[in-house]
Design a protein around this motif. Sequence first.
Motif, mmCIF file in Angstrom:
data_model
loop_
_atom_site.group_PDB
_atom_site.id
_atom_site.type_symbol
_atom_site.label_atom_id
_atom_site.label_comp_id
_atom_site.label_asym_id
_atom_site.label_seq_id
_atom_site.Cartn_x
_atom_site.Cartn_y
_atom_site.Cartn_z
ATOM 1 N N ASN A 1 0.817 -1.220 0.000
ATOM 2 C CA ASN A 1 0.000 0.000 0.000
ATOM 3 C C ASN A 1 0.848 1.266 0.000
ATOM 4 N N TYR A 2 2.031 1.184 0.605
ATOM 5 C CA TYR A 2 2.950 2.328 0.632
ATOM 6 C C TYR A 2 4.085 2.029 -0.352
ATOM 7 N N GLN A 3 3.909 2.481 -1.578
ATOM 8 C CA GLN A 3 4.859 2.131 -2.624
ATOM 9 C C GLN A 3 6.269 2.653 -2.362
ATOM 10 N N ASN A 4 6.379 3.731 -1.592
ATOM 11 C CA ASN A 4 7.697 4.306 -1.314
ATOM 12 C C ASN A 4 8.330 3.718 -0.050
ATOM 13 N N SER A 5 7.697 2.679 0.506
ATOM 14 C CA SER A 5 8.277 2.036 1.688
ATOM 15 C C SER A 5 9.482 1.206 1.289
ATOM 16 N N GLY A 6 10.449 1.138 2.200
ATOM 17 C CA GLY A 6 11.636 0.340 1.938
ATOM 18 C C GLY A 6 11.811 -0.776 2.938
ATOM 19 N N ALA A 7 11.565 -0.466 4.214
ATOM 20 C CA ALA A 7 11.707 -1.453 5.290
ATOM 21 C C ALA A 7 10.561 -1.292 6.276
ATOM 22 N N LEU A 8 10.117 -2.407 6.845
ATOM 23 C CA LEU A 8 8.978 -2.384 7.759
ATOM 24 C C LEU A 8 9.224 -3.340 8.917
ATOM 25 N N GLY A 9 8.619 -2.999 10.071
ATOM 26 C CA GLY A 9 8.757 -3.861 11.234
ATOM 27 C C GLY A 9 7.477 -3.940 12.022
ATOM 28 N N PRO A 10 7.287 -5.000 12.815
ATOM 29 C CA PRO A 10 6.048 -5.229 13.573
ATOM 30 C C PRO A 10 6.108 -4.655 14.986
ATOM 31 N N LYS A 11 5.023 -4.844 15.702
ATOM 32 C CA LYS A 11 5.005 -4.609 17.140
ATOM 33 C C LYS A 11 5.564 -5.871 17.802
ATOM 34 N N ILE A 12 6.514 -5.682 18.713
ATOM 35 C CA ILE A 12 7.165 -6.822 19.343
ATOM 36 C C ILE A 12 6.896 -6.802 20.841
ATOM 37 N N TYR A 13 6.299 -7.878 21.327
ATOM 38 C CA TYR A 13 6.052 -8.041 22.755
ATOM 39 C C TYR A 13 7.108 -8.969 23.369
ATOM 40 N N TYR A 14 7.298 -8.829 24.681
ATOM 41 C CA TYR A 14 8.157 -9.763 25.397
ATOM 42 C C TYR A 14 7.532 -11.155 25.373
ATOM 43 N N TYR A 15 8.326 -12.121 25.005
ATOM 44 C CA TYR A 15 7.859 -13.506 24.912
ATOM 45 C C TYR A 15 7.375 -14.031 26.263
ATOM 46 N N ARG A 16 8.121 -13.714 27.303
ATOM 47 C CA ARG A 16 7.802 -14.271 28.627
ATOM 48 C C ARG A 16 6.482 -13.757 29.189
ATOM 49 N N PRO B 1 1.779 -1.543 13.471
ATOM 50 C CA PRO B 1 1.255 -2.022 14.765
ATOM 51 C C PRO B 1 0.402 -3.274 14.684
ATOM 52 N N ARG B 2 -0.278 -3.483 13.562
ATOM 53 C CA ARG B 2 -1.170 -4.646 13.462
ATOM 54 C C ARG B 2 -0.398 -5.956 13.311
ATOM 55 N N SER B 3 0.856 -5.861 12.929
ATOM 56 C CA SER B 3 1.706 -7.043 12.831
ATOM 57 C C SER B 3 2.352 -7.290 14.185
ATOM 58 N N VAL B 4 2.205 -8.499 14.709
ATOM 59 C CA VAL B 4 2.644 -8.778 16.083
ATOM 60 C C VAL B 4 3.500 -10.043 16.139
ATOM 61 N N ILE B 5 4.622 -9.948 16.867
ATOM 62 C CA ILE B 5 5.426 -11.128 17.176
ATOM 63 C C ILE B 5 5.855 -11.045 18.637
ATOM 64 N N TYR B 6 6.466 -12.129 19.123
ATOM 65 C CA TYR B 6 6.992 -12.187 20.487
ATOM 66 C C TYR B 6 8.484 -12.506 20.421
ATOM 67 N N HIS B 7 9.249 -11.867 21.292
ATOM 68 C CA HIS B 7 10.711 -11.998 21.235
ATOM 69 C C HIS B 7 11.265 -12.309 22.618
ATOM 70 N N LYS B 8 12.149 -13.289 22.651
ATOM 71 C CA LYS B 8 12.778 -13.656 23.926
ATOM 72 C C LYS B 8 13.884 -12.686 24.316
ATOM 73 N N LEU B 9 14.402 -11.958 23.353
ATOM 74 C CA LEU B 9 15.368 -10.872 23.557
ATOM 75 C C LEU B 9 16.758 -11.334 23.956
ATOM 76 N N GLY B 10 17.657 -11.197 22.995
ATOM 77 C CA GLY B 10 19.070 -11.331 23.299
ATOM 78 C C GLY B 10 19.565 -12.722 23.608
ATOM 79 N N GLN B 11 18.892 -13.764 23.110
ATOM 80 C CA GLN B 11 19.361 -15.118 23.398
ATOM 81 C C GLN B 11 20.726 -15.373 22.766
ATOM 82 N N THR B 12 21.000 -14.728 21.630
ATOM 83 C CA THR B 12 22.284 -14.904 20.959
ATOM 84 C C THR B 12 23.330 -13.937 21.478
ATOM 85 N N ILE B 13 22.950 -12.667 21.636
ATOM 86 C CA ILE B 13 23.920 -11.666 22.068
ATOM 87 C C ILE B 13 24.465 -11.977 23.451
#
Length: 295
Positions: free
Chosen positions: A113-128, A212-224
């Motif tokens: 819908n946004y033809q000039n968009s280049g990168a997009l990201g979701p809303k991220i909640y804490y997995y726990r 905002p309508r795109s949602v995932i959960y992240h455990k945060l920093g498991q690799t770092i």
Amino acid sequence: MTQQPKISIIILNWNGLKDTLECLTSLSKITYPNYEIVVVDNGSQAEDIFKIRQKFPSLYILKNKTNLGFAEGNNVAIRRILKQGQSDYILLLNNDTVVTKNFLNHLVETAQNYQNSGALGPKIYYYRRRGKTKVIQSIGSMINLSLGKISLVKQKNNRPQAVDFVTGACLLIKTAVVKKIGLLDKRFFCVFEDADWCLRVKTAGFLILYVPRSVIYHKLGQTIKKTSPVYYYTRNLFWFEFKHANSFQLLFFLLNYFIFIFPVYFFGYLLVKKNYALWKSYTRGVLEGIFACKR
């Protein structure tokens, strides 16, 4: 019926089998129809590849002999995807995430819908906290180069917002944009490589959108956690500033850092915690950030 754009999803695994399998299981339930998954094993010591193939035999898996870091580890897959020339979008997705079934639909729909968009990201909640009162971990952010700060935007409504930065934990980018701006900067190894990529997207004239309508959960920093986060964060902050800040912003950043921020770390790490190993990692990051930066 018009075919949906093809998405190549890259998942980087480094000694994180349990997290990777949970992430792949959540992806197997998404409703978006046209995607492929490329798993990149970044030099894991255990039999991660064998066990991933056992459970997901149709997956394409790339094997790096050593840990190339988040940036170059993903670049290995991005090069393959670009060479094949069949994907409209590339999605970077951390292996310690769990996605919702419609997360990709919302990202792609917004991108279309946004033809000039280049990168997009979701809303991220804490997995726990996913089964309780949800707590936001990350949404779109703004970058202040004068202070060296990345701050979350204030969420006004459920509509897409233009921002400076969306985290590489889940970042959808158009392949045409990648061809224009290039790959992730492997010099960062990990930390700030996604912020660098986003600023390059924005400098090239494309929008970065938080969805905002795109949602995932992240455990945060498991690799770092398995690396030296203080060292990489400190070093790469300076490298990021030297690469993107103008002369005024850089001068203000350096003055602010050494007058206000450096003494806090000195007091906290060395005098209060007496954590000499942490102080050593921090000072190494400062010194290499300033003197080992290839401007």
